[in-house]
Design a protein around this motif. Structure first.
Motif, short mmCIF file in Angstrom:
data_model
loop_
_atom_site.label_atom_id
_atom_site.label_comp_id
_atom_site.label_asym_id
_atom_site.label_seq_id
_atom_site.Cartn_x
_atom_site.Cartn_y
_atom_site.Cartn_z
N THR A 1 0.86 -1.19 0.00
CA THR A 1 0.00 0.00 0.00
C THR A 1 0.89 1.23 0.00
O THR A 1 2.06 1.16 0.41
CB THR A 1 -0.93 0.00 1.22
OG1 THR A 1 -1.74 1.17 1.19
CG2 THR A 1 -0.13 -0.02 2.51
N LYS A 2 0.35 2.34 -0.45
CA LYS A 2 1.08 3.61 -0.45
C LYS A 2 0.80 4.42 0.80
O LYS A 2 1.47 5.43 1.05
CB LYS A 2 0.68 4.45 -1.69
CG LYS A 2 0.98 3.75 -3.02
CD LYS A 2 2.46 3.50 -3.19
CE LYS A 2 2.77 2.89 -4.55
NZ LYS A 2 4.22 2.60 -4.72
N ASP A 3 -0.18 4.01 1.58
CA ASP A 3 -0.56 4.75 2.78
C ASP A 3 0.17 4.15 3.98
O ASP A 3 -0.07 2.99 4.35
CB ASP A 3 -2.07 4.64 2.99
CG ASP A 3 -2.55 5.50 4.16
OD1 ASP A 3 -1.71 6.19 4.80
OD2 ASP A 3 -3.77 5.47 4.44
N PRO A 4 1.10 4.90 4.61
CA PRO A 4 1.84 4.34 5.76
C PRO A 4 0.93 3.90 6.89
O PRO A 4 1.25 2.96 7.62
CB PRO A 4 2.77 5.49 6.18
CG PRO A 4 2.91 6.33 4.94
CD PRO A 4 1.60 6.26 4.24
N ALA A 5 -0.23 4.53 7.03
CA ALA A 5 -1.13 4.18 8.13
C ALA A 5 -1.78 2.81 7.91
O ALA A 5 -2.27 2.18 8.86
CB ALA A 5 -2.21 5.25 8.29
N GLN A 6 -1.81 2.32 6.67
CA GLN A 6 -2.45 1.03 6.36
C GLN A 6 -1.45 -0.10 6.15
O GLN A 6 -1.83 -1.22 5.78
CB GLN A 6 -3.30 1.19 5.09
CG GLN A 6 -4.39 2.23 5.19
CD GLN A 6 -5.43 1.88 6.25
OE1 GLN A 6 -5.75 0.71 6.43
NE2 GLN A 6 -5.95 2.89 6.93
N VAL A 7 -0.15 0.17 6.39
CA VAL A 7 0.88 -0.83 6.10
C VAL A 7 0.70 -2.07 6.97
O VAL A 7 0.74 -3.21 6.50
CB VAL A 7 2.28 -0.23 6.27
CG1 VAL A 7 3.34 -1.34 6.26
CG2 VAL A 7 2.57 0.76 5.17
N LYS A 8 0.51 -1.88 8.28
CA LYS A 8 0.40 -3.03 9.18
C LYS A 8 -0.80 -3.92 8.83
O LYS A 8 -0.70 -5.15 8.81
CB LYS A 8 0.29 -2.56 10.63
CG LYS A 8 1.58 -1.94 11.17
CD LYS A 8 1.45 -1.63 12.64
CE LYS A 8 2.75 -1.07 13.21
NZ LYS A 8 2.67 -0.77 14.64
N LYS A 9 -1.94 -3.29 8.53
CA LYS A 9 -3.12 -4.08 8.16
C LYS A 9 -2.87 -4.85 6.86
O LYS A 9 -3.28 -6.01 6.71
CB LYS A 9 -4.34 -3.18 8.02
CG LYS A 9 -4.83 -2.60 9.34
CD LYS A 9 -6.10 -1.79 9.13
CE LYS A 9 -6.62 -1.24 10.46
NZ LYS A 9 -7.86 -0.44 10.26
N ALA A 10 -2.19 -4.18 5.92
CA ALA A 10 -1.92 -4.84 4.64
C ALA A 10 -0.99 -6.03 4.83
O ALA A 10 -1.16 -7.09 4.22
CB ALA A 10 -1.32 -3.84 3.65
N VAL A 11 0.04 -5.90 5.71
CA VAL A 11 0.97 -7.00 5.96
C VAL A 11 0.25 -8.17 6.63
O VAL A 11 0.42 -9.34 6.25
CB VAL A 11 2.15 -6.52 6.82
CG1 VAL A 11 2.98 -7.70 7.31
CG2 VAL A 11 3.02 -5.57 6.03
N GLU A 12 -0.57 -7.86 7.65
CA GLU A 12 -1.30 -8.93 8.33
C GLU A 12 -2.25 -9.66 7.37
O GLU A 12 -2.39 -10.89 7.42
CB GLU A 12 -2.07 -8.35 9.51
CG GLU A 12 -1.18 -7.85 10.64
CD GLU A 12 -1.96 -7.14 11.72
OE1 GLU A 12 -3.15 -6.83 11.46
OE2 GLU A 12 -1.41 -6.89 12.80
N ALA A 13 -2.91 -8.93 6.48
CA ALA A 13 -3.82 -9.56 5.53
C ALA A 13 -3.07 -10.47 4.56
O ALA A 13 -3.53 -11.57 4.22
CB ALA A 13 -4.60 -8.49 4.77
N ALA A 14 -1.88 -10.03 4.11
CA ALA A 14 -1.11 -10.85 3.17
C ALA A 14 -0.64 -12.14 3.82
O ALA A 14 -0.66 -13.21 3.20
CB ALA A 14 0.09 -10.05 2.65
N LEU A 15 -0.20 -12.07 5.09
CA LEU A 15 0.24 -13.28 5.78
C LEU A 15 -0.93 -14.22 6.07
O LEU A 15 -0.80 -15.44 5.98
CB LEU A 15 0.96 -12.91 7.08
CG LEU A 15 2.31 -12.22 6.91
CD1 LEU A 15 2.89 -11.83 8.26
CD2 LEU A 15 3.29 -13.12 6.16
N THR A 16 -2.08 -13.69 6.44
CA THR A 16 -3.26 -14.53 6.68
C THR A 16 -3.69 -15.23 5.41
O THR A 16 -4.10 -16.40 5.43
CB THR A 16 -4.41 -13.68 7.23
OG1 THR A 16 -3.99 -13.06 8.45
CG2 THR A 16 -5.64 -14.54 7.50
#
Length: 643
Positions: A554-569
């Motif tokens: 994602t390009k939004d730093p605020a959404q990085v953690k959610k994007a990482v967790e979704a990819a691993l799940t």
């Protein structure tokens, strides 16, 4: 013997379940699959005996390829070093088997908890297991109550437990049955259940197992084995020489039909017994409905006791020369000439029981003239007898031809479609017909029920006509179950084996959703219809996960953690993530700058992934005082001294 607390780093050893002649059996926990198992370990005091070691390993090899609900499954084998210093570092083999919670038939017989119907059901279960093992080329050779388990369902009122045949320790393949049952003058097996050929040290085959099963069935219905004695040798001798008493002598509830099945199954000559387990099962089912087997002619007597007795000499006619005194005929000699053989000989001659040649009268010595005269008298008498016999035969033939017997009353073949095999055989036998079961596939009729008869229903036939009864074996094609993903290998194998499917070697695959060592799918795929006997490959999860890339999600730093967790799940719900931060001037703050496992790498399930996020470097605040390099300004006007 010292057994490690955890065997092979996997099996936690628990209580001792039993001891045998060459091995001990322990209850254990398989920590990898979280299930209870039974582990059979060769005892340390026999570890140096190479024959017992070979027998122990042969048990694992014999049962490993047998997948049947009525045979105790083998999961694993191995060896562990003995901790006894006297064993010189010997390695003791062990077998990991299915843990069966229940009782042996020996315990149930001693508790007098087996009725006739339940004994038949248990015997049918044992025969089902033997039919499967015989098709696989394995002869058990030691069927007895202690080697048959009944699951705990037997304790529920009105329900029968599942039969489990175990201990293939002296089993051999049929190609190896040329090896006799005796080694160093010791008979392998249990005396009360030995077949005659085993007791004689001859080669065995599948019919030897059927004889032992008949001994087992006899003990369940009669409360005692067919033969008992003071020593194993005396019992083995009875198996070879004597006829067992009917089971109904010890239990009045035993029917004549059950007695007839036992009489056939306990024949001394294996050619007179049931030739396979399927025939034994059909006879048991028919006996349960009251159908009695036809007795085998003279098959129940030992061949040594069947002798030929000459007919007594005919009395002379009135007026003929006096007939000389002729000694009673002697019996043909029995096999052997020892006291035991003589004691068994029972020959009926002229109403007298002859036990020895000493009972026979001597033939008097006569002059030649008298001998010739008596010989002529006997010849004349013989001619008269022949004339009478010919005349009587002519009269009898004339009467037989002139008085033909009444035509037999025809019997109508009943309608038996969709009737169970046992009921159909009973109906045809009660009508005086001879049923002959024939199995074939059918998609319309349930397995075990009648498809049709030949001659078909409604046709009138003579009594004792052979009626072919076509019994359904179920469909020629079966459907692989769909609900197999996530189940254990043993469960799936048992279900597919019940559908008469075979197996290829397992294939381990990567699946992010299913835990290690559980079934992912099959080849052919679940839900596919395949012919009976098709080989199926089980695809087992190897417990690995393919690591995805966690950069630029994602390009939004605020959404990085959610994007990482979704990819691993998405990659696998078993993966966990931990976030860290590190200063970096090249990567925007809050964006991923590093992942602990590179993309495309395979990792084990439940691995924790560390993701490093970038943060801006710290900025030093400005100082209020002069800088250390600053010097005082002396460029202003100065005062000169006065003159």
């Amino acid at each position: 013997m010292n057994i490690p607390r955890v065997l092979n780093g996997r099996y936690e050893i628990g209580e001792l379940l039993g001891r045998g002649g060459m091995a001990d059996v322990y209850k254990a926990l398989d920590t990898r699959l979280d299930r209870m198992v039974a582990i059979k370990v060769l005892r340390g005091d026999v570890a140096r005996d190479t024959q017992l070691q070979a027998r122990f390993r042969r048990e694992a090899q014999a049962v490993a390829g047998l997948n049947h609900p009525s045979i105790v499954a083998v999961y694993d084998t191995g060896e562990h070093p003995s901790e006894d210093p006297l064993q010189d570092g010997a390695r003791l083999p062990y077998i990991v088997m299915e843990y069966v919670h229940g009782q042996t038939l020996r315990e149930l017989i001693r508790a007098d908890e087996i009725g006739i119907d339940r004994a038949i059901e248990y015997t049918l279960g044992v025969l089902s297991a033997l039919e499967y093992s015989h098709r696989a080329g394995i002869v058990h050779r030691d069927i007895k109550p202690a080697n048959v388990m009944v699951t705990a369902d037997a304790s529920r009122p009105g329900r029968l437990g599942t039969v489990k045949v175990m201990d293939f320790g002296i089993a051999r393949t049929m190609s190896d049955t040329a090896a006799t049952m005796t080694q160093t003058q010791t008979v392998m097996g249990t005396a009360q259940y030995l077949s005659p050929e085993q007791a004689r040290g001859e080669a065995v085959d599948a019919r030897s197992d059927l004889y032992s099963t008949a001994c087992l069935f006899y003990e369940m219905v009669a409360g005692r084995p067919p033969f008992t004695g003071d020593s194993p040798v005396s019992v083995a001798y009875q198996h070879v020489r004597e006829v067992p008493p009917p089971a109904s002598k010890f239990n009045r509830d035993v029917s004549a039909a059950v007695d007839s099945v036992l009489l056939r199954a306990l024949q001394k000559d294996r050619a007179d017994r049931f030739q396979d387990a399927a025939a034994f099962r059909r006879a048991l089912r028919a006996a349960r409905t009251g159908v009695t087997l036809a007795p085998a002619a003279a098959a129940s007597l030992p061949t040594e006791l069947v002798t030929t007795v000459a007919a007594p000499a005919p009395a002379p006619f009135v007026g003929s020369p006096a007939a000389p005194a002729v000694p009673e005929p002697r019996t043909t000699p029995l096999d052997g000439d020892g006291p035991a053989t003589r004691a068994m000989a029972k020959v009926l001659a002229g109403g007298a029981l002859i036990r020895d040649d000493a009972d026979l009268p001597e033939v008097p010595v006569e002059p030649d003239r008298r001998v010739k005269r008596r010989r002529r008298a006997w010849i004349a008498t013989l001619f008269v007898f022949l004339a009478l016999i010919l005349a009587g035969g002519g009269v009898f033939g004339y009467m037989w031809l002139s008085d033909r017997p009444a035509a037999p009353v025809p019997v109508t073949v009943p309608v038996l479609a969709n009737v169970s095999e046992e009921e159909a055989l009973a109906q045809l036998s009660s009508l005086g017909l001879d049923p002959k079961p024939v199995e074939e596939f059918s998609t319309d009729v349930d397995a075990g029920n009648v498809i049709r008869t030949d001659p078909h229903a409604g046709v009138q036939v003579n009594p004792h006509t052979v009626i072919d009864v076509f019994v359904s074996k179920g469909p020629s094609e079966v459907t692989i179950p769909k609900d197999i993903a996530g189940r254990t290998e043993s469960e799936v194998r048992a279900e597919l084996a019940a559908l008469n499917l075979a197996f290829k070697p397992n294939d381990f695959v990567t699946d992010p959703q299913i835990q290690a060592n559980l079934v992912v799918t099959t080849d052919p795929a679940p839900g596919t219809s395949v012919p009976v006997g098709t080989e199926v490959t089980l695809k087992i999860s190897n417990g690995q996960v393919d690591m995805p890339s966690l950069f630029d999600l994602t390009k939004d730093p605020a959404q990085v953690k959610k994007a990482v967790e979704a990819a691993l799940t998405k990659a696998s719900p078993t993966l966990a993530v931990v976030f860290e931060e590190a200063e970096n001037t090249a990567v925007a703050p809050g964006m991923v700058m590093k992942q602990s496992v590179s993309a495309g790498t395979r990792v084990a399930q439940r691995t924790t992934i560390t993701v490093t996020l970038a943060k801006a470097p710290a900025v030093e605040p400005p100082s209020d005082g002069p800088t250390p390099t600053e010097e005082p300004d002396n460029s202003g006007p100065s005062s000169a001294p006065k003159p």
